[in-house]
Scaffold this active site. Structure first.
Site, short mmCIF file in Angstrom:
data_model
loop_
_atom_site.label_atom_id
_atom_site.label_comp_id
_atom_site.label_asym_id
_atom_site.label_seq_id
_atom_site.Cartn_x
_atom_site.Cartn_y
_atom_site.Cartn_z
N GLU A 120 72.52 -19.57 1.39
CA GLU A 120 71.26 -21.06 1.53
C GLU A 120 70.98 -20.45 3.21
O GLU A 120 71.55 -19.39 3.95
CB GLU A 120 71.97 -21.88 1.91
CG GLU A 120 72.85 -21.77 0.12
CD GLU A 120 73.35 -23.68 0.48
OE1 GLU A 120 73.33 -24.36 0.99
OE2 GLU A 120 73.18 -24.26 -1.40
N HIS A 248 64.39 -31.79 2.85
CA HIS A 248 64.35 -30.54 2.14
C HIS A 248 63.46 -30.26 1.63
O HIS A 248 62.80 -30.78 1.26
CB HIS A 248 65.29 -31.18 1.04
CG HIS A 248 65.97 -29.87 0.26
ND1 HIS A 248 64.77 -29.20 -0.09
CD2 HIS A 248 67.75 -29.86 -0.01
CE1 HIS A 248 66.44 -27.90 -0.28
NE2 HIS A 248 67.93 -27.84 -0.46
N ARG A 295 66.77 -24.72 7.31
CA ARG A 295 65.35 -26.10 6.96
C ARG A 295 64.07 -26.30 7.62
O ARG A 295 62.99 -26.54 7.13
CB ARG A 295 66.26 -27.14 6.18
CG ARG A 295 66.66 -26.61 5.09
CD ARG A 295 68.27 -27.91 4.65
NE ARG A 295 69.11 -27.56 3.39
CZ ARG A 295 69.70 -28.25 2.88
NH1 ARG A 295 69.88 -29.42 3.95
NH2 ARG A 295 70.50 -27.67 2.41
N HIS A 357 65.55 -35.49 2.46
CA HIS A 357 67.16 -35.32 1.81
C HIS A 357 68.45 -35.39 2.70
O HIS A 357 69.53 -36.15 2.74
CB HIS A 357 67.11 -33.80 1.96
CG HIS A 357 68.54 -32.91 1.71
ND1 HIS A 357 68.53 -33.40 0.48
CD2 HIS A 357 69.56 -32.39 1.75
CE1 HIS A 357 69.47 -32.61 -0.32
NE2 HIS A 357 69.55 -32.03 0.79
N ARG A 392 71.18 -29.83 10.35
CA ARG A 392 72.12 -29.50 9.90
C ARG A 392 72.20 -28.42 9.56
O ARG A 392 71.03 -28.15 8.31
CB ARG A 392 72.38 -30.97 8.35
CG ARG A 392 73.48 -30.12 7.90
CD ARG A 392 74.30 -31.74 7.16
NE ARG A 392 73.10 -31.89 5.85
CZ ARG A 392 73.04 -31.32 4.41
NH1 ARG A 392 74.03 -30.05 4.71
NH2 ARG A 392 72.32 -32.25 3.84
P1 FAD Z 1 77.58 -40.87 -0.48
O1 FAD Z 1 78.27 -39.75 -1.29
O2 FAD Z 1 76.23 -41.28 -0.39
O3 FAD Z 1 78.50 -42.36 -1.12
C1 FAD Z 1 77.79 -42.59 -0.48
C2 FAD Z 1 78.74 -44.72 -1.36
O4 FAD Z 1 78.81 -45.77 -0.53
C3 FAD Z 1 78.73 -44.90 -2.10
O5 FAD Z 1 79.60 -44.50 -3.69
C4 FAD Z 1 77.93 -46.09 -2.07
O6 FAD Z 1 77.69 -46.91 -4.06
C5 FAD Z 1 78.20 -46.84 -1.20
N1 FAD Z 1 77.89 -48.13 -0.58
C6 FAD Z 1 76.84 -47.76 0.45
N2 FAD Z 1 76.51 -48.65 0.33
C7 FAD Z 1 77.29 -50.32 0.36
C8 FAD Z 1 77.48 -51.71 0.58
N3 FAD Z 1 76.55 -52.15 1.42
N4 FAD Z 1 79.03 -51.77 0.19
C9 FAD Z 1 78.61 -50.96 -1.22
N5 FAD Z 1 78.88 -49.33 -1.17
C10 FAD Z 1 78.27 -48.93 -0.39
N6 FAD Z 1 75.71 -31.07 0.93
C11 FAD Z 1 76.28 -30.41 1.12
O7 FAD Z 1 77.21 -30.31 1.84
N7 FAD Z 1 76.17 -29.52 -0.37
C12 FAD Z 1 75.18 -29.66 -1.09
O8 FAD Z 1 74.78 -29.05 -1.61
C13 FAD Z 1 74.56 -30.99 -1.31
N8 FAD Z 1 73.22 -31.39 -2.20
C14 FAD Z 1 73.13 -32.40 -1.78
C15 FAD Z 1 72.20 -32.62 -2.98
C16 FAD Z 1 71.54 -33.52 -2.95
C17 FAD Z 1 70.36 -33.47 -4.15
C18 FAD Z 1 71.39 -34.97 -2.78
C19 FAD Z 1 70.99 -36.08 -1.75
C20 FAD Z 1 72.29 -34.40 -1.55
C21 FAD Z 1 72.74 -33.43 -0.75
N9 FAD Z 1 74.15 -32.80 -0.19
C22 FAD Z 1 74.47 -31.41 -0.02
C23 FAD Z 1 74.34 -33.54 1.33
C24 FAD Z 1 75.76 -34.66 0.46
O9 FAD Z 1 75.72 -35.27 -0.75
C25 FAD Z 1 75.86 -35.96 0.80
O10 FAD Z 1 75.20 -35.71 2.51
C26 FAD Z 1 77.24 -36.40 0.58
O11 FAD Z 1 77.02 -36.04 -0.78
C27 FAD Z 1 77.02 -37.68 1.47
O12 FAD Z 1 78.77 -38.46 0.91
P2 FAD Z 1 79.42 -40.00 1.06
O13 FAD Z 1 80.06 -39.81 0.98
O14 FAD Z 1 79.26 -40.15 3.41
O15 FAD Z 1 78.11 -40.64 0.80
C1 SIN Z 2 70.89 -27.53 -1.97
O1 SIN Z 2 71.44 -27.18 -2.88
O2 SIN Z 2 69.93 -27.08 -1.11
C2 SIN Z 2 70.70 -29.30 -0.63
C3 SIN Z 2 72.51 -27.99 -0.18
C4 SIN Z 2 72.74 -28.95 0.95
O3 SIN Z 2 71.37 -30.16 1.08
O4 SIN Z 2 73.56 -29.16 2.45
#
Ligand code: FAD
Ligand code: SIN
Length: 529
Positions: A120, A248, A295, A357, A392
Site C-alpha cells: 500500500e 483517504h 495518503r 478516514h 498514519r
Molecule cells: P472501532 O473499531 O471503531 O470500535 C469502536 C467501538 O467503540 C465500537 O464498538 C463502538 O460502539 C464503541 N463506542 C464508541 N463510543 C461509545 C460510547 N460512547 N459508548 C459505548 N460504546 C462506544 N486500518 C488498518 O490498519 N487497515 C485497514 O485496512 C483499514 N481499513 C479501513 C477501512 C475503513 C472503511 C475504515 C473506516 C477504517 C479503516 N482502517 C484501517 C482504520 C481502522 O479500521 C480503525 O482505525 C480501527 O479499526 C479502530 O479500531 P478501534 O478498536 O479503535 O475502534
Molecule cells: C485501505 O484499505 O485503503 C485502508 C487502509 C488503512 O486505512 O490503513
C-alpha cells in the site's frame, strides 16, 4: 464494591483484543473476574469491521523492521515518537500470530503456504496481511467468537457511555495537569430503557474509535462520533495531535451517500492508476512515488487536480489489471461497484474522491496505553500513542490497536488491584425533561457542524477558514449546551455534544500548528517542517 473489575468501552479490535487478554490471564489462574465490554449499538458495528486493506507487519525475509520503521516515520513526517514506532513494528509479528491463533484467516499465495502480502501507499515492501478486501470483518468475527468463549467477558450492546466517572464526581476540583485524578468507571445510558446506570470498575479502557461523523464525507460508520476523546477531555485527560485528520484519497464517488464506500489503497498497490476526469494520469506532476505516495500527498494531489478543472472526482483505472486476480483479491469492491454503480471494472474506471478516514491524534497515552488519569487506559483510534506522527501509514492502525491492547493489558494486571472505588460515587442526576424539538435541533446542528468541518477544516486550510470555523462552532456550542442542559440524556444529544467538542479540539490544534506538516496543510503557513 465495584460492579466490575474492568470496564472496556468499545468492541472493535482495541477493546476486544484487550478484553481477551485479560480473560485468558485470569482464566489460566482460575480467578473469577468481571470484564464489562460496552458498545453503543451492535457488537460488530465498529470501524474495525469496515477495514479493507489489511494489517501491516514485517513478514517476508526480504523485508526488515528497519524498513517498516522508516516508512512509518516518513509517512508521519518524522513527528512520530521513534521509540513507539520501534515498539509497534517489532512487536507486530507476535501480535498478528495471536490474531491468527484466535482464528483470523489471512489470504495465502496460490498453491502455497506463504501469506499473500499486499503493498500500500508509503510502504517500501509487500507487508500487508489481508483477508480478501474484508480484513476488518474477518478480524472482528474471530475476536467476537473468541470473546464468546470466556464467561468473564460480558458484552453490553446498546449501552452508551455518557461520561467517565472521576474525582470530579466526588466533588473535588481536578485540573488537567494534576497527577492524582482517577477514573472509577462510567455513567452509561442503556438506550433500550433510557436509564443511566453506573458502571463502576477498577480499571477503564477507552477503545471508542474515530471521529468521522463530524465530516460530510467519511469512510467511517455513523458510530464514529469521537465519544471517547470528548469524554476523556471533559474528565481532564490530555489530548494531542487532533489537527492530523487523515483523508483517504479514494472513497467511491457517490454524491449524498454517508458513509462513503472505500476503494482500498491496496487497489493502487495492485496496479490501479489514478486518472483525472479527462482520463489523463496526473500523479507524476505531484510526487515521484505516483499513485503509491503516502495518503496525505495523494489526497492533496487529487484535491488540487479536482480544483484545477472544477471536477467532482477523479478515477482509479484497473482496466489493465488481470481481472480474475483482481476479483479474487477484491470481491467486495468489485461487487459493490457493479451492484451500486453498474461498473464493469474490465472497461470502466472507478470514480473516487477523498473522504475523512482516520483520526491520528486523540487521548495521549504513554507506551503502556496509560492516560494521564490513573486507571484510565486508551487504545486504538481514540488514542494518541505517537506511532503515527503527522500522518498514519496505511494498515498501521489495526496493528497499533493490537500492540497497545496488549501493552495496556500487561500494565493493567500489574496495577489494577491497588485501585480503590469510593462508596460516595453518586448516581446519575437526571431530573430534566425531554425537549420536544430535540431531534429536529440535533439534525440541524449536526448538518451545520458537518458543513463547518468540511468547508473550513478539510484537506487544505487557511487562517481565515479556521477562524471562521471557530466562530461558527462557538455559536452552535452555546446553542447545543443549552439543549443538553435542559434535556434528559439521550444518544443523539450526547453524540452531538461529543462531536462539537472534538471539532473544537481539532480547530484549536489546527490554529496552533504554524508549520505545514503531514496531514496539516494551511496555505497561509509560510513554514514547512
Ligand atoms: P472501532 O473499531 O471503531 O470500535 C469502536 C467501538 O467503540 C465500537 O464498538 C463502538 O460502539 C464503541 N463506542 C464508541 N463510543 C461509545 C460510547 N460512547 N459508548 C459505548 N460504546 C462506544 N486500518 C488498518 O490498519 N487497515 C485497514 O485496512 C483499514 N481499513 C479501513 C477501512 C475503513 C472503511 C475504515 C473506516 C477504517 C479503516 N482502517 C484501517 C482504520 C481502522 O479500521 C480503525 O482505525 C480501527 O479499526 C479502530 O479500531 P478501534 O478498536 O479503535 O475502534
Ligand atoms: C485501505 O484499505 O485503503 C485502508 C487502509 C488503512 O486505512 O490503513
Amino acid at each position: 464494591m465495584p460492579q466490575f473489575d474492568f470496564l472496556v468501552i468499545g468492541s472493535g479490535i482495541a477493546g476486544l483484543s484487550y478484553s481477551l487478554k485479560l480473560a485468558q490471564y485470569f482464566d489460566e489462574r482460575k480467578q473469577d473476574v468481571r470484564i464489562a465490554v460496552i458498545t453503543k449499538v451492535r457488537a460488530d458495528e465498529t470501524n474495525t469491521k469496515y477495514a479493507q486493506g489489511g494489517i501491516a507487519a514485517v513478514w517476508s525475509e526480504d523485508d526488515s523492521f528497519q524498513k517498516h520503521i522508516e516508512d512509518t516515520m516518513v509517512a508521519g513526517d518524522f513527528l512520530n515518537d521513534r521509540k513507539v514506532v520501534e515498539i509497534v513494528v517489532t512487536e507486530a509479528p507476535q501480535r498478528i500470530s495471536e490474531l491468527i491463533g484466535y482464528g483470523t484467516r489471512f489470504d495465502k499465495e496460490h498453491q502455497g503456504n506463504e501469506y499473500d502480502l499486499a503493498k500500500e501507499g508509503g510502504h517500501s515492501d509487500h507487508r500487508i496481511l489481508h483477508f480478501k478486501d474484508v480484513t476488518g470483518a474477518e478480524i472482528e468475527r474471530a475476536l467476537l467468537e473468541s470473546v464468546a468463549r470466556f464467561p468473564s467477558i460480558e458484552i453490553f450492546t446498546h449501552y452508551f457511555a455518557v461520561d467517565l466517572i472521576t474525582m470530579h464526581h466526588l466533588g473535588q476540583t481536578v485540573h488537567r495537569y494534576d497527577t492524582h485524578n482517577q477514573c472509577f468507571g462510567a455513567y452509561v445510558l442503556n438506550t433500550k430503557t433510557d436509564e443511566v446506570e453506573r458502571f463502576l470498575a477498577k480499571t477503564t479502557m477507552l477503545a471508542t474509535g474515530g471521529v468521522g461523523s463530524i465530516y460530510q464525507s467519511t469512510t467511517n460508520p455513523t458510530i464514529a462520533t469521537g465519544d471517547g476523546i470528548a469524554m476523556a477531555y471533559r474528565a481532564k485527560a490530555i489530548c494531542k495531535d487532533m489537527e492530523f485528520i487523515q483523508f483517504h484519497p479514494t472513497a467511491l464517488y457517490e454524491p449524498g451517500k454517508k458513509p462513503n464506500f472505500l476503494i482500498s489503497e491496496a487497489v493502487r498497490g495492485f496496479g490501479g492508476i489514478l486518472r483525472n476526469k479527462k482520463g489523463a494520469t496526473f500523479m507524476e506532476n505531484y510526487d515521484a512515488r505516483l499513485s503509491l505516495a503516502p495518503r496525505d500527498v495523494v489526497a492533496r494531489s487529487i484535491d488540487s487536480e479536482m480544483k484545477k478543472y472544477g471536477d467532482q472526482h477523479v478515477y482509479i483505472d484497473v482496466t489493465h489489471c488481470d481481472y480474475d486476480k483482481f476479483v479474487d483479491h477484491f470481491p467486495n469492491i468489485t461487487a459493490y461497484c457493479k451492484d451500486k454503480l453498474g461498473l464493469d471494472l474490465r472497461k470502466d474506471y472507478i470514480p473516487v474522491v477523498p473522504a475523512q478516514h482516520y483520526m491520528c491524534g486523540g487521548v495521549r497515552v504513554n507506551e503502556h496505553g496509560q492516560t494521564n488519569i490513573n486507571y484510565l487506559y486508551a487504545a486504538g483510534e481514540c488514542a494518541c500513542t505517537g506511532l503515527h506522527g503527522a500522518n498514519r501509514l496505511a494498515s498501521n492502525s489495526l496493528l497499533e490497536a493490537i500492540v497497545f491492547g496488549h501493552r495496556a493489558y500487561l500494565k493493567t494486571i500489574e496495577n489494577y488491584e491497588a485501585a480503590k472505588i469510593p462508596d460516595a460515587i453518586p448516581e446519575w442526576n437526571d431530573d430534566k425533561t425531554t425537549h420536544p424539538e430535540e431531534l429536529v435541533l440535533v439534525s440541524e446542528i449536526t448538518r451545520e457542524l458537518e458543513s463547518i468541518m468540511s468547508n473550513y477544516v478539510g484537506i487544505v486550510r487557511t487562517n481565515r477558514r479556521l477562524a471562521r470555523a471557530m466562530g461558527r462552532l462557538e455559536l452552535i456550542y452555546k446553542e447545543h449546551e443549552e439543549l443538553y442542559r435542559q434535556s434528559n440524556v439521550s444518544l443523539p444529544v450526547s453524540e452531538l455534544r461529543n462531536m462539537i467538542e472534538v471539532s473544537y479540539l481539532i480547530i484549536k490544534m489546527a490554529m496552533a500548528r504554524r508549520e505545514n506538516v503531514g496531514l496539516h496543510y494551511n496555505s497561509d503557513n509560510v513554514a514547512s517542517k
